[in-house]
Write a protein that holds these residues in place. Structure first.
Motif, PDB file in Angstrom:
ATOM      1  N   TYR A  63       0.868  -1.171   0.000  1.00  0.00           N
ATOM      2  CA  TYR A  63       0.000   0.000   0.000  1.00  0.00           C
ATOM      3  C   TYR A  63       0.906   1.223   0.000  1.00  0.00           C
ATOM      4  CZ  TYR A  63      -2.804  -3.707   2.098  1.00  0.00           C
ATOM      5  OH  TYR A  63      -3.427  -4.899   2.363  1.00  0.00           O
ATOM      6  N   GLU A  64       0.714   2.107  -0.978  1.00  0.00           N
ATOM      7  CA  GLU A  64       1.553   3.305  -1.064  1.00  0.00           C
ATOM      8  C   GLU A  64       0.681   4.555  -1.003  1.00  0.00           C
ATOM      9  OE1 GLU A  64       4.971   5.328  -3.896  1.00  0.00           O
ATOM     10  OE2 GLU A  64       4.110   3.412  -4.474  1.00  0.00           O
ATOM     11  N   LYS A  66       0.418   7.973  -1.935  1.00  0.00           N
ATOM     12  CA  LYS A  66       1.009   8.941  -2.863  1.00  0.00           C
ATOM     13  C   LYS A  66       0.387  10.308  -2.618  1.00  0.00           C
ATOM     14  CE  LYS A  66       2.329   5.797  -6.464  1.00  0.00           C
ATOM     15  NZ  LYS A  66       2.863   5.877  -7.786  1.00  0.00           N
ATOM     16  N   PHE A  71      -2.275   4.006  -3.591  1.00  0.00           N
ATOM     17  CA  PHE A  71      -1.970   3.055  -4.658  1.00  0.00           C
ATOM     18  C   PHE A  71      -1.761   1.699  -4.004  1.00  0.00           C
ATOM     19  CE2 PHE A  71       1.133   0.863  -7.402  1.00  0.00           C
ATOM     20  CZ  PHE A  71       0.390   0.836  -8.577  1.00  0.00           C
ATOM     21  N   GLN A  73      -0.935  -2.368  -4.630  1.00  0.00           N
ATOM     22  CA  GLN A  73      -0.371  -3.341  -5.566  1.00  0.00           C
ATOM     23  C   GLN A  73      -0.465  -4.716  -4.927  1.00  0.00           C
ATOM     24  OE1 GLN A  73       1.223  -2.430  -8.618  1.00  0.00           O
ATOM     25  NE2 GLN A  73       1.305  -4.592  -9.082  1.00  0.00           N
ATOM     26  N   SER A  78      -3.241  -3.919  -9.668  1.00  0.00           N
ATOM     27  CA  SER A  78      -2.999  -2.642  -8.994  1.00  0.00           C
ATOM     28  C   SER A  78      -4.279  -1.822  -9.034  1.00  0.00           C
ATOM     29  CB  SER A  78      -1.842  -1.882  -9.640  1.00  0.00           C
ATOM     30  OG  SER A  78      -2.141  -1.573 -10.976  1.00  0.00           O
ATOM     31  N   ARG A  79      -4.498  -1.064  -7.969  1.00  0.00           N
ATOM     32  CA  ARG A  79      -5.671  -0.208  -7.851  1.00  0.00           C
ATOM     33  C   ARG A  79      -5.224   1.148  -7.320  1.00  0.00           C
ATOM     34  NH1 ARG A  79      -7.625  -4.015 -10.116  1.00  0.00           N
ATOM     35  NH2 ARG A  79      -9.403  -5.257  -9.526  1.00  0.00           N
ATOM     36  N   PHE A  80      -5.967   2.178  -7.699  1.00  0.00           N
ATOM     37  CA  PHE A  80      -5.687   3.524  -7.203  1.00  0.00           C
ATOM     38  C   PHE A  80      -6.981   4.110  -6.667  1.00  0.00           C
ATOM     39  CE2 PHE A  80      -5.431   8.115  -7.645  1.00  0.00           C
ATOM     40  CZ  PHE A  80      -4.271   8.367  -6.956  1.00  0.00           C
ATOM     41  N   SER A  82      -8.301   7.720  -5.100  1.00  0.00           N
ATOM     42  CA  SER A  82      -7.969   9.115  -4.791  1.00  0.00           C
ATOM     43  C   SER A  82      -8.502   9.456  -3.402  1.00  0.00           C
ATOM     44  CB  SER A  82      -8.564  10.052  -5.843  1.00  0.00           C
ATOM     45  OG  SER A  82      -9.966  10.098  -5.715  1.00  0.00           O
TER      46      SER A  82
END
Length: 150
Positions: A63-64, A66, A71, A73, A78-80, A82
């Motif tokens: 889990y990133e 950003k 984001f 992975q 991968s999913r984003f 907002s």
């Protein structure tokens, strides 16, 4: 650091392992019953690709946080999400229920959002640190103490 690996526990690892063993047993039965070598090779190849996709998705999860969103992975997936689309943060109920689960543990969070599936389950290591960082980036989140019961 804004990248978090997934946490792991025996309950989820056992559940995924049982699924892999069950699918492998079913494929072995199909191999024993099938008489055509062409079909055998075709389904064997599909099975191997599926297992690589599945096992990669349950082993390699990150889990990133950003600048513009979260984001996630999981192997080849991968999913984003907002920050603006996120609406609430609540404790996770069962790791095996829900519409979208990107978890390796039975302890984690449900992040509700305005996307097509409406929520995602995450289980980062250093959960409190992750939660605080997420709330810094999305202070509008409604933090719930108790998970939704459905």
């Amino acid at each position: 650091m804004n990248i978090y690996k997934t946490s792991r526990d025996k309950k989820v690892v056992f559940g995924y392992s049982a699924l892999v063993v069950g699918l492998t047993a079913i494929m072995a039965i199909v191999f024993m019953v099938e008489d055509s070598i062409g079909r055998l090779l075709f389904f064997g190849l599909l099975f191997m690709i599926g297992m690589i996709y599945f096992v990669g998705g349950m082993v390699f999860i990150t889990y990133e946080l950003k600048e513009e969103g979260l984001f996630v992975q999981a192997g080849l997936i991968s999913r984003f999400y907002s920050y603006e689309s996120m609406t609430a943060l609540e404790p996770m109920g069962s790791p095996f229920s829900g519409k979208e689960r990107i978890v390796g543990s039975s302890q984690g969070f449900n992040i509700k959002h305005n996307g097509p599936k409406g929520e995602v389950k995450v289980s980062p290591e250093r959960m409190e640190e992750f939660k605080q960082e997420l709330l810094k980036r999305a202070p509008h989140l409604d933090v719930q103490v108790k998970a939704d019961s459905r």
